[in-house]
Design a protein around this motif. Structure first.
Motif, PDB file in Angstrom:
ATOM      1  N   MET A   1       0.843  -1.190   0.000  1.00 25.35           N
ATOM      2  CA  MET A   1       0.000   0.000   0.000  1.00 25.35           C
ATOM      3  C   MET A   1       0.883   1.246   0.000  1.00 25.35           C
ATOM      4  O   MET A   1       1.820   1.345   0.786  1.00 25.35           O
ATOM      5  CB  MET A   1      -0.917  -0.016   1.234  1.00 25.35           C
ATOM      6  CG  MET A   1      -1.956   1.093   1.255  1.00 25.35           C
ATOM      7  SD  MET A   1      -3.068   0.938   2.680  1.00 25.35           S
ATOM      8  CE  MET A   1      -3.893  -0.601   2.335  1.00 25.35           C
ATOM      9  N   GLN A   2       0.601   2.163  -0.902  1.00 24.47           N
ATOM     10  CA  GLN A   2       1.433   3.351  -1.032  1.00 24.47           C
ATOM     11  C   GLN A   2       1.290   4.254   0.180  1.00 24.47           C
ATOM     12  O   GLN A   2       0.167   4.603   0.578  1.00 24.47           O
ATOM     13  CB  GLN A   2       1.040   4.100  -2.293  1.00 24.47           C
ATOM     14  CG  GLN A   2       1.874   5.354  -2.534  1.00 24.47           C
ATOM     15  CD  GLN A   2       1.548   5.963  -3.875  1.00 24.47           C
ATOM     16  OE1 GLN A   2       1.441   5.261  -4.868  1.00 24.47           O
ATOM     17  NE2 GLN A   2       1.402   7.274  -3.914  1.00 24.47           N
ATOM     18  N   ALA A   3       2.437   4.645   0.753  1.00 24.74           N
ATOM     19  CA  ALA A   3       2.403   5.515   1.927  1.00 24.74           C
ATOM     20  C   ALA A   3       1.888   6.892   1.546  1.00 24.74           C
ATOM     21  O   ALA A   3       2.103   7.389   0.441  1.00 24.74           O
ATOM     22  CB  ALA A   3       3.812   5.616   2.517  1.00 24.74           C
ATOM     23  N   GLY A   4       1.194   7.521   2.481  1.00 20.64           N
ATOM     24  CA  GLY A   4       0.760   8.884   2.281  1.00 20.64           C
ATOM     25  C   GLY A   4      -0.535   9.070   1.526  1.00 20.64           C
ATOM     26  O   GLY A   4      -1.007  10.201   1.366  1.00 20.64           O
ATOM     27  N   TRP A   5      -1.139   7.965   1.072  1.00 22.87           N
ATOM     28  CA  TRP A   5      -2.360   8.126   0.273  1.00 22.87           C
ATOM     29  C   TRP A   5      -3.486   8.766   1.076  1.00 22.87           C
ATOM     30  O   TRP A   5      -4.296   9.531   0.536  1.00 22.87           O
ATOM     31  CB  TRP A   5      -2.814   6.773  -0.289  1.00 22.87           C
ATOM     32  CG  TRP A   5      -3.231   5.763   0.753  1.00 22.87           C
ATOM     33  CD1 TRP A   5      -2.436   4.842   1.354  1.00 22.87           C
ATOM     34  CD2 TRP A   5      -4.534   5.614   1.316  1.00 22.87           C
ATOM     35  NE1 TRP A   5      -3.143   4.102   2.261  1.00 22.87           N
ATOM     36  CE2 TRP A   5      -4.445   4.559   2.257  1.00 22.87           C
ATOM     37  CE3 TRP A   5      -5.755   6.244   1.130  1.00 22.87           C
ATOM     38  CZ2 TRP A   5      -5.542   4.138   3.005  1.00 22.87           C
ATOM     39  CZ3 TRP A   5      -6.855   5.819   1.872  1.00 22.87           C
ATOM     40  CH2 TRP A   5      -6.737   4.771   2.795  1.00 22.87           C
ATOM     41  N   ALA A   6      -3.538   8.432   2.377  1.00 26.79           N
ATOM     42  CA  ALA A   6      -4.646   8.948   3.184  1.00 26.79           C
ATOM     43  C   ALA A   6      -4.496  10.436   3.479  1.00 26.79           C
ATOM     44  O   ALA A   6      -5.480  11.106   3.806  1.00 26.79           O
ATOM     45  CB  ALA A   6      -4.748   8.157   4.489  1.00 26.79           C
ATOM     46  N   GLU A   7      -3.274  10.955   3.357  1.00 27.43           N
ATOM     47  CA  GLU A   7      -3.036  12.372   3.663  1.00 27.43           C
ATOM     48  C   GLU A   7      -3.060  13.245   2.414  1.00 27.43           C
ATOM     49  O   GLU A   7      -2.945  14.474   2.505  1.00 27.43           O
ATOM     50  CB  GLU A   7      -1.684  12.541   4.364  1.00 27.43           C
ATOM     51  CG  GLU A   7      -1.616  11.963   5.765  1.00 27.43           C
ATOM     52  CD  GLU A   7      -1.524  10.446   5.765  1.00 27.43           C
ATOM     53  OE1 GLU A   7      -0.861   9.893   4.861  1.00 27.43           O
ATOM     54  OE2 GLU A   7      -2.138   9.814   6.652  1.00 27.43           O
ATOM     55  N   THR A   8      -3.169  12.637   1.247  1.00 28.52           N
ATOM     56  CA  THR A   8      -3.135  13.392  -0.013  1.00 28.52           C
ATOM     57  C   THR A   8      -4.502  13.994  -0.331  1.00 28.52           C
ATOM     58  O   THR A   8      -5.538  13.390  -0.055  1.00 28.52           O
ATOM     59  CB  THR A   8      -2.709  12.447  -1.156  1.00 28.52           C
ATOM     60  OG1 THR A   8      -1.434  11.891  -0.847  1.00 28.52           O
ATOM     61  CG2 THR A   8      -2.642  13.187  -2.484  1.00 28.52           C
ATOM     62  N   ASP A   9      -4.507  15.166  -0.913  1.00 28.43           N
ATOM     63  CA  ASP A   9      -5.743  15.746  -1.438  1.00 28.43           C
ATOM     64  C   ASP A   9      -5.900  15.300  -2.893  1.00 28.43           C
ATOM     65  O   ASP A   9      -5.098  15.683  -3.757  1.00 28.43           O
ATOM     66  CB  ASP A   9      -5.680  17.281  -1.375  1.00 28.43           C
ATOM     67  CG  ASP A   9      -5.796  17.800   0.048  1.00 28.43           C
ATOM     68  OD1 ASP A   9      -6.103  16.994   0.950  1.00 28.43           O
ATOM     69  OD2 ASP A   9      -5.565  18.999   0.258  1.00 28.43           O
TER      70      ASP A   9
ATOM     71  N   LEU B   1       0.149   5.817 -15.508  1.00 27.73           N
ATOM     72  CA  LEU B   1      -0.402   7.180 -15.539  1.00 27.73           C
ATOM     73  C   LEU B   1      -0.334   7.854 -14.170  1.00 27.73           C
ATOM     74  O   LEU B   1      -0.781   8.994 -14.010  1.00 27.73           O
ATOM     75  CB  LEU B   1      -1.861   7.138 -16.012  1.00 27.73           C
ATOM     76  CG  LEU B   1      -2.064   6.807 -17.501  1.00 27.73           C
ATOM     77  CD1 LEU B   1      -3.524   6.466 -17.778  1.00 27.73           C
ATOM     78  CD2 LEU B   1      -1.625   7.985 -18.371  1.00 27.73           C
ATOM     79  N   GLY B   2       0.150   7.122 -13.170  1.00 27.88           N
ATOM     80  CA  GLY B   2       0.279   7.706 -11.845  1.00 27.88           C
ATOM     81  C   GLY B   2      -0.912   7.517 -10.934  1.00 27.88           C
ATOM     82  O   GLY B   2      -0.981   8.116  -9.850  1.00 27.88           O
ATOM     83  N   VAL B   3      -1.857   6.661 -11.347  1.00 32.83           N
ATOM     84  CA  VAL B   3      -3.014   6.387 -10.496  1.00 32.83           C
ATOM     85  C   VAL B   3      -2.568   5.561  -9.292  1.00 32.83           C
ATOM     86  O   VAL B   3      -1.785   4.610  -9.432  1.00 32.83           O
ATOM     87  CB  VAL B   3      -4.099   5.616 -11.282  1.00 32.83           C
ATOM     88  CG1 VAL B   3      -5.233   5.169 -10.360  1.00 32.83           C
ATOM     89  CG2 VAL B   3      -4.631   6.476 -12.430  1.00 32.83           C
ATOM     90  N   THR B   4      -3.066   5.904  -8.117  1.00 34.12           N
ATOM     91  CA  THR B   4      -2.776   5.146  -6.904  1.00 34.12           C
ATOM     92  C   THR B   4      -3.949   4.224  -6.590  1.00 34.12           C
ATOM     93  O   THR B   4      -5.104   4.666  -6.590  1.00 34.12           O
ATOM     94  CB  THR B   4      -2.536   6.085  -5.715  1.00 34.12           C
ATOM     95  OG1 THR B   4      -1.358   6.860  -5.964  1.00 34.12           O
ATOM     96  CG2 THR B   4      -2.356   5.306  -4.417  1.00 34.12           C
ATOM     97  N   ALA B   5      -3.656   2.955  -6.343  1.00 30.49           N
ATOM     98  CA  ALA B   5      -4.684   1.993  -5.960  1.00 30.49           C
ATOM     99  C   ALA B   5      -4.345   1.444  -4.584  1.00 30.49           C
ATOM    100  O   ALA B   5      -3.206   1.026  -4.344  1.00 30.49           O
ATOM    101  CB  ALA B   5      -4.781   0.856  -6.973  1.00 30.49           C
ATOM    102  N   VAL B   6      -5.326   1.472  -3.689  1.00 35.97           N
ATOM    103  CA  VAL B   6      -5.141   0.852  -2.378  1.00 35.97           C
ATOM    104  C   VAL B   6      -6.121  -0.311  -2.270  1.00 35.97           C
ATOM    105  O   VAL B   6      -7.278  -0.208  -2.684  1.00 35.97           O
ATOM    106  CB  VAL B   6      -5.342   1.857  -1.225  1.00 35.97           C
ATOM    107  CG1 VAL B   6      -4.218   2.862  -1.206  1.00 35.97           C
ATOM    108  CG2 VAL B   6      -6.680   2.539  -1.304  1.00 35.97           C
ATOM    109  N   TYR B   7      -5.635  -1.423  -1.718  1.00 37.38           N
ATOM    110  CA  TYR B   7      -6.427  -2.651  -1.622  1.00 37.38           C
ATOM    111  C   TYR B   7      -6.806  -2.911  -0.170  1.00 37.38           C
ATOM    112  O   TYR B   7      -6.240  -2.338   0.763  1.00 37.38           O
ATOM    113  CB  TYR B   7      -5.633  -3.828  -2.191  1.00 37.38           C
ATOM    114  CG  TYR B   7      -5.197  -3.605  -3.618  1.00 37.38           C
ATOM    115  CD1 TYR B   7      -6.102  -3.777  -4.667  1.00 37.38           C
ATOM    116  CD2 TYR B   7      -3.900  -3.189  -3.917  1.00 37.38           C
ATOM    117  CE1 TYR B   7      -5.715  -3.560  -5.984  1.00 37.38           C
ATOM    118  CE2 TYR B   7      -3.499  -2.971  -5.231  1.00 37.38           C
ATOM    119  CZ  TYR B   7      -4.409  -3.161  -6.260  1.00 37.38           C
ATOM    120  OH  TYR B   7      -4.016  -2.932  -7.559  1.00 37.38           O
ATOM    121  N   ASP B   8      -7.785  -3.854  -0.031  1.00 44.64           N
ATOM    122  CA  ASP B   8      -8.279  -4.111   1.328  1.00 44.64           C
ATOM    123  C   ASP B   8      -8.732  -2.811   1.975  1.00 44.64           C
ATOM    124  O   ASP B   8      -8.549  -2.602   3.179  1.00 44.64           O
ATOM    125  CB  ASP B   8      -7.194  -4.760   2.194  1.00 44.64           C
ATOM    126  CG  ASP B   8      -7.372  -6.267   2.287  1.00 44.64           C
ATOM    127  OD1 ASP B   8      -8.518  -6.736   2.164  1.00 44.64           O
ATOM    128  OD2 ASP B   8      -6.353  -6.952   2.466  1.00 44.64           O
TER     129      ASP B   8
END
Length: 468
Positions: free
Chosen positions: A1-9, A149-156
């Motif tokens: 899971m990519q770090a920082g996704w929850a803090e990104t706008d 393309l730089g899309v972030t995907a988070v699983y679970d």
């Protein structure tokens, strides 16, 4: 899971990880949007029901890619009307059909590869384009494209609550890794499927019979996003008892058996319930147009179970099942193996055999008019006596792929509100809005068509909203 996704706008939050979600994410990212995909399944199970698909239905004016001949807008729409019995939004349906033609090239440009159509009872070379490697290969191609393309995907990770105020989306609560995160995004695209994974919800809609249903699709489509949006004033569309349900092998697992559990033997069989009685015309139409009625038919039978029975003549006429058939040397022996009343089953088969009139050529890939006479229910095509051992049988159960209760949208995929008008920054695509077009019934491959067309529109519109 990519770090920082929850803090990104984020510019675009996509709830869901299947075909519609990816078409939306890729389209939005190509237009410069910063996109987050929230997929409730683990990475190895990503993709929703798209993992189990094989093809999409496509209008075309002439040969196109793997498709032969032509398939006009009017013919496509007539096929849709036939299965839905007119329960469709004609404007949305025709828009989707017209847009499907351009989708095939778009899919190829984004990594999807096609193969020649299957044959036999699934003779679809003119209407349906088959994915090389199936739905998983399509999903892998789209995820690779999205990642590039730089899309972030988070699983679970599941969107458990969307903040809507007067039709304006302000953010989401995402549960992931045992924590609930507050995520900011300028827009929301709901592409999270139906509610078939929630058996309690199915039971509220169908009654206790739903406890005997098998879910051939993903167990991760539990309708969490759908329920949350409906609770907050989204306008619903569709009947909660309507769904894409087919007859699948009764030995399939409760969840996620997928397309390999489907049985294609029905047109060449007789189908009896647990009382050893026939209950519908098995030869009503070619299988791609009618296969989806059998889930509901079996669901209406005692115990939600039925049995398809053929003899030696038909054994090689359809795609083999992942489960081997039950074999017997006589109808009485078969009754014993299926735990049916032997005298009743022998009488049903004898009545059917006596009603087969012959006199026409048996043609397994088209309506041949080889019908019964004086029998209720009739068999109107491919009616040949079940008389040559060995006999083969398969148990049937209703297999639900996805439910049709969903979010009402307009032709720009904008989610409509019960108070009137469209939500300011919320779009919907895929199974979560398929009920706009599928009031009942199902047409092979149209689920992927709806997801691809509305996914692309939703991504385009969300990106446009962000730019403006």
């Amino acid at each position: 899971m990519q770090a920082g996704w929850a803090e990104t706008d984020w510019d675009v939050l996509v709830a869901g990880g299947g075909n519609a979600a990816l078409c939306a994410a890729i389209t939005a990212a190509e237009r410069g949007a910063k996109v987050l995909i929230v997929e409730s399944a683990p990475r190895d199970w990503r993709g929703g029901n798209s993992r189990h698909t094989r093809n999409f239905r496509c209008m075309h004016e002439g040969p196109l890619g793997p498709l032969t001949g032509a398939y006009s807008e009017d013919e496509y729409f007539d096929d849709l009307l036939r299965v839905t019995k007119g329960r469709t939004d004609e404007d949305l349906a025709r828009m989707t059909i017209r847009a499907s033609e351009a989708c095939l090239t778009w899919m190829q440009d984004h990594g999807v590869r096609f193969q020649p159509s299957l044959s036999g009872t699934l003779s679809l070379s003119r209407t349906n384009a088959f994915f090389l490697g199936g739905g998983k290969a399509l999903l892998n191609a789209y995820y690779r494209t999205a990642e590039a393309l730089g899309v972030t995907a988070v699983y679970d990770a599941e969107a458990v609550h969307l903040d809507l105020e007067d039709g304006f989306f302000a953010g989401a609560e995402i549960r992931a890794g045992g924590e609930t995160h507050r995520v900011k995004s300028k827009t929301l695209i709901a592409a999270s499927g139906g509610f078939q994974g929630d058996i309690d919800w199915l039971t509220r809609a169908w009654g206790p019979a739903a406890e005997n249903f098998l879910i051939r699709g993903t167990p991760y489509n539990r309708g969490v996003v759908l329920a949350d949006l409906l609770d907050q004033g989204a306008e619903p569309v569709g009947d909660p008892t309507q769904c894409h349900a087919v007859a699948i092998d009764g030995r399939a697992p409760k969840f996620d058996g997928g397309i390999v559990t489907r049985l294609d033997c029905v047109p060449f069989s007789i189908v009896v319930n647990r009382d050893a009685e026939r209950f519908h015309d098995e030869g009503e139409d070619v299988w791609p147009k009618r296969y989806a009625i059998w889930g509901r038919l079996v669901a209406a039978q005692p115990g939600q179970v039925a049995y398809a029975i053929i003899d030696r003549k038909s054994r090689e006429l359809f795609m083999p099942s992942v489960y081997p058939p039950i074999e017997a040397g006589s109808i009485a022996e078969m009754a014993g193996k299926l735990e049916l009343d032997a005298a009743r089953l022998e009488a049903t088969v004898a009545d059917f055999n006596a009603a087969c009139r012959g006199g026409r050529a048996f043609m397994p890939t088209e309506l041949d008019g080889l019908a019964t006479e004086g029998l209720e229910p009739p068999k109107t095509n491919w009616a040949r006596p079940i008389a040559e051992p060995p006999f083969h049988a398969w148990p049937l159960r209703p297999g639900v792929t996805f439910t049709y209760l969903g979010l009402k949208v307009d032709d720009r995929a904008r989610m409509q509100t019960a108070g009137g008008g469209a939500a300011a920054n919320v779009w919907a695509a895929g199974e979560v809005m398929a009920g706009n077009i599928l009031g009942e019934g199902y047409l092979a491959g149209i689920g992927m068509t709806i997801g691809t067309v509305f996914g692309r529109i939703a991504g385009e519109e969300a990106a446009k909203h962000v730019r403006n």
